[in-house]
Design a protein around this motif. Structure first.
Motif, PDB file in Angstrom:
ATOM      1  N   GLN A   1      50.785  37.572 -68.097  1.00  0.00           N
ATOM      2  CA  GLN A   1      51.626  37.576 -69.285  1.00  0.00           C
ATOM      3  C   GLN A   1      51.156  38.582 -70.323  1.00  0.00           C
ATOM      4  OE1 GLN A   1      51.999  33.503 -70.670  1.00  0.00           O
ATOM      5  NE2 GLN A   1      52.074  32.743 -68.575  1.00  0.00           N
ATOM      6  N   ASP A   2      49.851  38.557 -70.636  1.00  0.00           N
ATOM      7  CA  ASP A   2      49.359  39.479 -71.669  1.00  0.00           C
ATOM      8  C   ASP A   2      49.425  40.927 -71.208  1.00  0.00           C
ATOM      9  OD1 ASP A   2      48.609  37.772 -73.891  1.00  0.00           O
ATOM     10  OD2 ASP A   2      47.114  36.926 -72.563  1.00  0.00           O
ATOM     11  N   ALA A   3      49.087  41.181 -69.951  1.00  0.00           N
ATOM     12  CA  ALA A   3      49.165  42.551 -69.431  1.00  0.00           C
ATOM     13  C   ALA A   3      50.610  43.053 -69.476  1.00  0.00           C
ATOM     14  CB  ALA A   3      48.625  42.604 -68.001  1.00  0.00           C
ATOM     15  N   LYS A   4      51.554  42.177 -69.172  1.00  0.00           N
ATOM     16  CA  LYS A   4      52.969  42.568 -69.214  1.00  0.00           C
ATOM     17  C   LYS A   4      53.398  42.898 -70.633  1.00  0.00           C
ATOM     18  CE  LYS A   4      57.572  41.113 -67.757  1.00  0.00           C
ATOM     19  NZ  LYS A   4      58.363  40.072 -67.060  1.00  0.00           N
ATOM     20  N   ARG A   5      52.949  42.101 -71.605  1.00  0.00           N
ATOM     21  CA  ARG A   5      53.320  42.369 -72.998  1.00  0.00           C
ATOM     22  C   ARG A   5      52.724  43.679 -73.493  1.00  0.00           C
ATOM     23  NH1 ARG A   5      53.276  36.873 -76.720  1.00  0.00           N
ATOM     24  NH2 ARG A   5      55.241  36.019 -75.949  1.00  0.00           N
TER      25      ARG A   5
ATOM     26  N   ALA B   1      51.690  50.675 -66.676  1.00  0.00           N
ATOM     27  CA  ALA B   1      50.624  50.321 -67.609  1.00  0.00           C
ATOM     28  C   ALA B   1      50.166  48.889 -67.382  1.00  0.00           C
ATOM     29  CB  ALA B   1      51.103  50.498 -69.047  1.00  0.00           C
ATOM     30  N   ALA B   2      51.123  47.978 -67.175  1.00  0.00           N
ATOM     31  CA  ALA B   2      50.761  46.579 -66.906  1.00  0.00           C
ATOM     32  C   ALA B   2      49.984  46.467 -65.600  1.00  0.00           C
ATOM     33  CB  ALA B   2      52.016  45.721 -66.858  1.00  0.00           C
ATOM     34  N   HIS B   3      50.399  47.231 -64.593  1.00  0.00           N
ATOM     35  CA  HIS B   3      49.691  47.206 -63.295  1.00  0.00           C
ATOM     36  C   HIS B   3      48.257  47.712 -63.460  1.00  0.00           C
ATOM     37  CE1 HIS B   3      48.798  47.701 -59.053  1.00  0.00           C
ATOM     38  NE2 HIS B   3      48.461  48.946 -59.297  1.00  0.00           N
ATOM     39  N   ASP B   4      48.082  48.800 -64.202  1.00  0.00           N
ATOM     40  CA  ASP B   4      46.729  49.321 -64.426  1.00  0.00           C
ATOM     41  C   ASP B   4      45.855  48.293 -65.134  1.00  0.00           C
ATOM     42  OD1 ASP B   4      47.385  51.679 -63.197  1.00  0.00           O
ATOM     43  OD2 ASP B   4      47.699  52.813 -65.045  1.00  0.00           O
ATOM     44  N   LEU B   5      46.443  47.603 -66.111  1.00  0.00           N
ATOM     45  CA  LEU B   5      45.677  46.588 -66.825  1.00  0.00           C
ATOM     46  C   LEU B   5      45.296  45.432 -65.904  1.00  0.00           C
ATOM     47  CD1 LEU B   5      47.222  46.138 -70.392  1.00  0.00           C
ATOM     48  CD2 LEU B   5      44.917  46.872 -69.791  1.00  0.00           C
ATOM     49  N   ARG B   6      46.240  45.009 -65.061  1.00  0.00           N
ATOM     50  CA  ARG B   6      45.926  43.925 -64.124  1.00  0.00           C
ATOM     51  C   ARG B   6      44.795  44.329 -63.182  1.00  0.00           C
ATOM     52  NH1 ARG B   6      51.607  43.083 -64.386  1.00  0.00           N
ATOM     53  NH2 ARG B   6      51.969  44.524 -62.654  1.00  0.00           N
ATOM     54  N   THR B   7      44.846  45.570 -62.711  1.00  0.00           N
ATOM     55  CA  THR B   7      43.781  46.053 -61.824  1.00  0.00           C
ATOM     56  C   THR B   7      42.444  46.093 -62.553  1.00  0.00           C
ATOM     57  OG1 THR B   7      45.391  47.412 -60.634  1.00  0.00           O
ATOM     58  CG2 THR B   7      43.079  47.978 -60.351  1.00  0.00           C
ATOM     59  N   GLU B   8      42.469  46.559 -63.792  1.00  0.00           N
ATOM     60  CA  GLU B   8      41.236  46.646 -64.570  1.00  0.00           C
ATOM     61  C   GLU B   8      40.673  45.259 -64.866  1.00  0.00           C
ATOM     62  OE1 GLU B   8      39.636  48.982 -68.576  1.00  0.00           O
ATOM     63  OE2 GLU B   8      41.703  49.235 -67.879  1.00  0.00           O
ATOM     64  N   LEU B   9      41.550  44.320 -65.196  1.00  0.00           N
ATOM     65  CA  LEU B   9      41.101  42.956 -65.463  1.00  0.00           C
ATOM     66  C   LEU B   9      40.518  42.317 -64.201  1.00  0.00           C
ATOM     67  CD1 LEU B   9      44.043  41.799 -67.741  1.00  0.00           C
ATOM     68  CD2 LEU B   9      41.627  41.772 -68.400  1.00  0.00           C
ATOM     69  N   ALA B  10      41.178  42.547 -63.062  1.00  0.00           N
ATOM     70  CA  ALA B  10      40.655  42.002 -61.802  1.00  0.00           C
ATOM     71  C   ALA B  10      39.279  42.587 -61.506  1.00  0.00           C
ATOM     72  CB  ALA B  10      41.619  42.310 -60.658  1.00  0.00           C
ATOM     73  N   GLY B  11      39.127  43.883 -61.734  1.00  0.00           N
ATOM     74  CA  GLY B  11      37.832  44.509 -61.520  1.00  0.00           C
ATOM     75  C   GLY B  11      36.760  43.947 -62.436  1.00  0.00           C
ATOM     76  N   ARG B  12      37.154  43.666 -63.700  1.00  0.00           N
ATOM     77  CA  ARG B  12      36.169  43.108 -64.634  1.00  0.00           C
ATOM     78  C   ARG B  12      35.768  41.692 -64.228  1.00  0.00           C
ATOM     79  NH1 ARG B  12      32.590  41.492 -66.158  1.00  0.00           N
ATOM     80  NH2 ARG B  12      31.776  41.033 -68.248  1.00  0.00           N
ATOM     81  N   VAL B  13      36.737  40.891 -63.823  1.00  0.00           N
ATOM     82  CA  VAL B  13      36.445  39.513 -63.425  1.00  0.00           C
ATOM     83  C   VAL B  13      35.565  39.491 -62.180  1.00  0.00           C
ATOM     84  CG1 VAL B  13      37.463  37.378 -62.548  1.00  0.00           C
ATOM     85  CG2 VAL B  13      38.505  38.548 -64.490  1.00  0.00           C
ATOM     86  N   LEU B  14      35.806  40.417 -61.247  1.00  0.00           N
ATOM     87  CA  LEU B  14      35.061  40.435 -59.984  1.00  0.00           C
ATOM     88  C   LEU B  14      33.772  41.248 -60.056  1.00  0.00           C
ATOM     89  CD1 LEU B  14      38.031  40.929 -57.493  1.00  0.00           C
ATOM     90  CD2 LEU B  14      36.759  38.838 -57.936  1.00  0.00           C
ATOM     91  N   ARG B  15      33.505  41.853 -61.190  1.00  0.00           N
ATOM     92  CA  ARG B  15      32.297  42.675 -61.294  1.00  0.00           C
ATOM     93  C   ARG B  15      31.054  41.841 -61.009  1.00  0.00           C
ATOM     94  NH1 ARG B  15      32.116  46.516 -66.354  1.00  0.00           N
ATOM     95  NH2 ARG B  15      34.047  47.120 -65.320  1.00  0.00           N
ATOM     96  N   ALA B  16      30.127  42.450 -60.317  1.00  0.00           N
ATOM     97  CA  ALA B  16      28.957  41.718 -59.827  1.00  0.00           C
ATOM     98  C   ALA B  16      28.151  41.062 -60.940  1.00  0.00           C
ATOM     99  CB  ALA B  16      28.063  42.670 -59.022  1.00  0.00           C
ATOM    100  N   ARG B  17      28.121  41.658 -62.110  1.00  0.00           N
ATOM    101  CA  ARG B  17      27.317  41.106 -63.198  1.00  0.00           C
ATOM    102  C   ARG B  17      27.992  39.911 -63.874  1.00  0.00           C
ATOM    103  NH1 ARG B  17      22.966  44.277 -64.149  1.00  0.00           N
ATOM    104  NH2 ARG B  17      23.056  46.372 -63.282  1.00  0.00           N
TER     105      ARG B  17
END
Length: 589
Positions: free
Chosen positions: A148-152, A114-130
């Motif tokens: 830290q937050d994704a792990k919690r 779950a933490a890994h999925d969140l990290r991937t999703e956050l990275a995708g949001r940060v890198l999103r073109a818009r």
């Protein structure tokens, strides 16, 4: 960038994923993040919960079976029956041991996934073109949220499995006590819900202060990363004391928030300890009174006392799980704030034809420092843009890259307004190489080839390195272009880093390339070679150089002077140097 595989992964994240939400008008709240973190791993969490519940049920069986041994075996003196009950106890212990082991494994797996999925999703949001996720946040803050937050939030899966197992243990203990004594069983079963409500109320302050703690800690991390990245500059201008003072204040704020959270944690744990202690004491007192009155046997009294002691375990687990859930909710709210950040640019999902001619046109563009700027660049033209105001240059780069849309006016590519195009589509055709472009860990060649398109000509990289004079760097390194660079290319000098970054930009072969001061740390001889190299390698493709370098401007077909956010003069470099005093002062000062 680093090597090509890493770039492909980043580009995949940049395009986004259908699973991602937020940032496009879709609200994301903390409870949504928590729900997805749990439901996304429901198989592992459910499996862990079932096994953990089995462990707690077996734990509840132990005192009951000990009481039965006393009443049915020891009282009768039957050695065979004693042996059978001991064997049964051994089986129970084996089951509860294996259940605990595998339940913990499944719950931890759910937490990490779950933490890994969140990290991937956050990275995708940060890198999103818009864009937009980075607005108002330092890079270190985003890293803290993604780690830290994704792990919690992921750890909530362990808390849920533990809480379910604790409730199962309380239920099993209550049922067992009902068989021993109805009053004892009812006391446990009816007393548990109010206890859970009080536990939830005790967790509210912890949730609030945990969120503040994470916010302050993330800000401190962001400030530290910011200061370390600019350490050389700080030393150069003698601002070490100011930097230390800034970090000290930030660190103290973080420490104060951590202490407040620790106090809230202590009050929570202490309050839960008092509640559970009082609850167990009441159960033990009622059991002892029933035994004194002869309403239960000695074996049943032993079982009741054992069950009362056993109840400490699920109640302690509930206390721990409640604290984890409180912290998980606070972290989920921070994750949601990033995922739901509004995009920097909205609208526009059009595409460009495969063959882009590269005509750039700005019509009365106003944005930040730009004040009605008009600019027309023909396909294949090499144009220099000169401004004395760094804010004007930054604003121009943002509108050309479509990291921001102008408040008025239009920016067009081949007659198509950029505001009507998908930002990722814009950046396929228009590559903006900013002045402070970073290098990444990997080889020198890997940094240059990071953004080379798959269909590029075989000699593209070689030509780009020669044009940027990066081939000279490769010749003096121990392993040539295969030499590994340290973090951010710090093993190279400032001028060498600029040349490698310029080679990377040239190697993209973009229809439109925008360069911002690519040679400020390069000596005059090398700069003259680079100016000639840019002109040759970009022949037939549109190039805009936002610079004040006389060598680069002399190589341009035309130069546009921007003063006060608007175009005030244009011509060749030689014409403007001789005919415009403001231009001459800006370029030659």
């Amino acid at each position: 960038m680093g090597d090509a595989p890493r770039t492909r992964r980043l580009l995949h994240l940049l395009r986004g994923s259908p699973r991602m939400t937020g940032g496009a008008g879709v609200p994301v709240e903390g409870r949504d993040v928590l729900r997805r973190a749990i439901t996304g791993q429901w198989r592992h969490t459910a499996g862990g919960s079932v096994l953990a519940a089995g462990h707690q049920a077996c734990e509840a069986l132990v005192p009951v079976m000990v009481g039965l041994v006393i009443d049915r075996a020891i009282a009768t003196g039957d050695a065979g029956e004693v042996a059978r009950w001991i064997a049964a106890l051994a089986v129970v212990f084996a089951v509860l041991s294996l259940s605990y082991r595998f339940s913990f494994r499944l719950a931890e797996r759910a937490s990490e996934l779950a933490a890994h999925d969140l990290r991937t999703e956050l990275a995708g949001r940060v890198l999103r073109a818009r864009g937009g996720a980075e607005t108002g946040r330092l890079p270190g803050e985003l890293v803290a949220v993604a780690t830290q937050d994704a792990k919690r939030v992921g750890a909530v899966n362990v808390a849920v499995a533990s809480a379910i197992s604790a409730l199962a243990g309380l239920l099993a203990g209550g049922v067992a006590l009902l068989r021993v004594s109805v009053p004892l069983g009812l006391l446990v079963l009816l007393g548990t819900p109010p206890l859970l409500l009080l536990a939830h109320l005790l967790g509210r302050p912890l949730e609030r202060r945990s969120g503040d703690e994470q916010e302050r800690a993330a800000h401190a991390s962001g400030v530290a990363a910011d200061l370390i990245a600019g350490l050389r500059v700080l030393k150069g201008i003698g601002a070490e004391a100011a930097a230390v003072g800034r970090y000290r204040r930030t660190s103290r704020d973080s420490l104060a928030a951590t202490l407040r959270a620790a106090r809230a944690q202590a009050w929570h744990d202490g309050g839960m300890l008092i509640l559970t202690g009082v609850f167990i004491a009441v159960v033990a007192l009622v059991g002892g009174r029933l035994a004194a009155q002869g309403e239960i046997s000695v074996g049943q009294l032993v079982a009741a006392v054992g069950l009362a002691q056993f109840l400490l375990s699920p109640l302690s687990i509930l206390s721990w799980a409640n604290g984890e859930l409180a912290q998980g909710r606070a972290s989920a709210a921070r994750v949601a704030s990033v995922l739901a950040a509004p995009p920097a640019v909205t609208g526009g999902d059009g595409t460009l034809p495969q063959d882009v001619r590269g005509r750039i046109r700005l019509r009365e563009v106003t944005h930040d420092a730009l004040r009605g700027l008009s600019l027309d660049v023909a396909p294949g033209e090499l144009v220099g843009v000169v401004t004395a105001d760094p804010a004007v240059a930054a604003s121009l780069l943002r509108v050309l890259n479509r990291t921001a849309d102008p408040s008025s006016g239009v920016v067009e590519l081949d007659g198509v307004p950029l505001s009507g195009l998908d930002p990722a589509e814009v950046r396929r055709a228009v590559v903006v190489a900013e002045h402070d472009a970073d290098l990444f860990e990997g080889t020198l060649l890997g940094n240059v080839t990071a953004a080379v398109p798959p269909d590029a000509a075989p000699d593209t990289v070689e030509a780009a390195m020669a044009a940027a004079a990066a081939d000279e760097i490769a010749r003096v390194l121990p392993h040539g272009a295969a030499t590994a660079l340290t973090e951010r290319g710090r093993s190279l000098s400032g001028g060498q880093r600029q040349r490698v970054a310029l080679a990377r930009a040239l190697a993209t072969g973009a229809p439109v390339l925008v360069l911002h001061d690519p040679t400020t740390a390069v000596d005059a001889v090398t700069e003259a070679r680079i100016a000639d190299g840019i002109r040759k390698v970009r022949s037939g493709r549109t190039t805009i150089m936002v610079v004040t370098s006389p060598a680069l401007l002399a190589a341009a077909d035309r130069v546009v002077f921007v003063d006060g956010g608007a175009s005030t003069a244009e011509g060749t470099h030689a014409e403007l140097v001789h005919g415009d005093e403001a231009y001459r002062t800006t370029v030659l000062a």
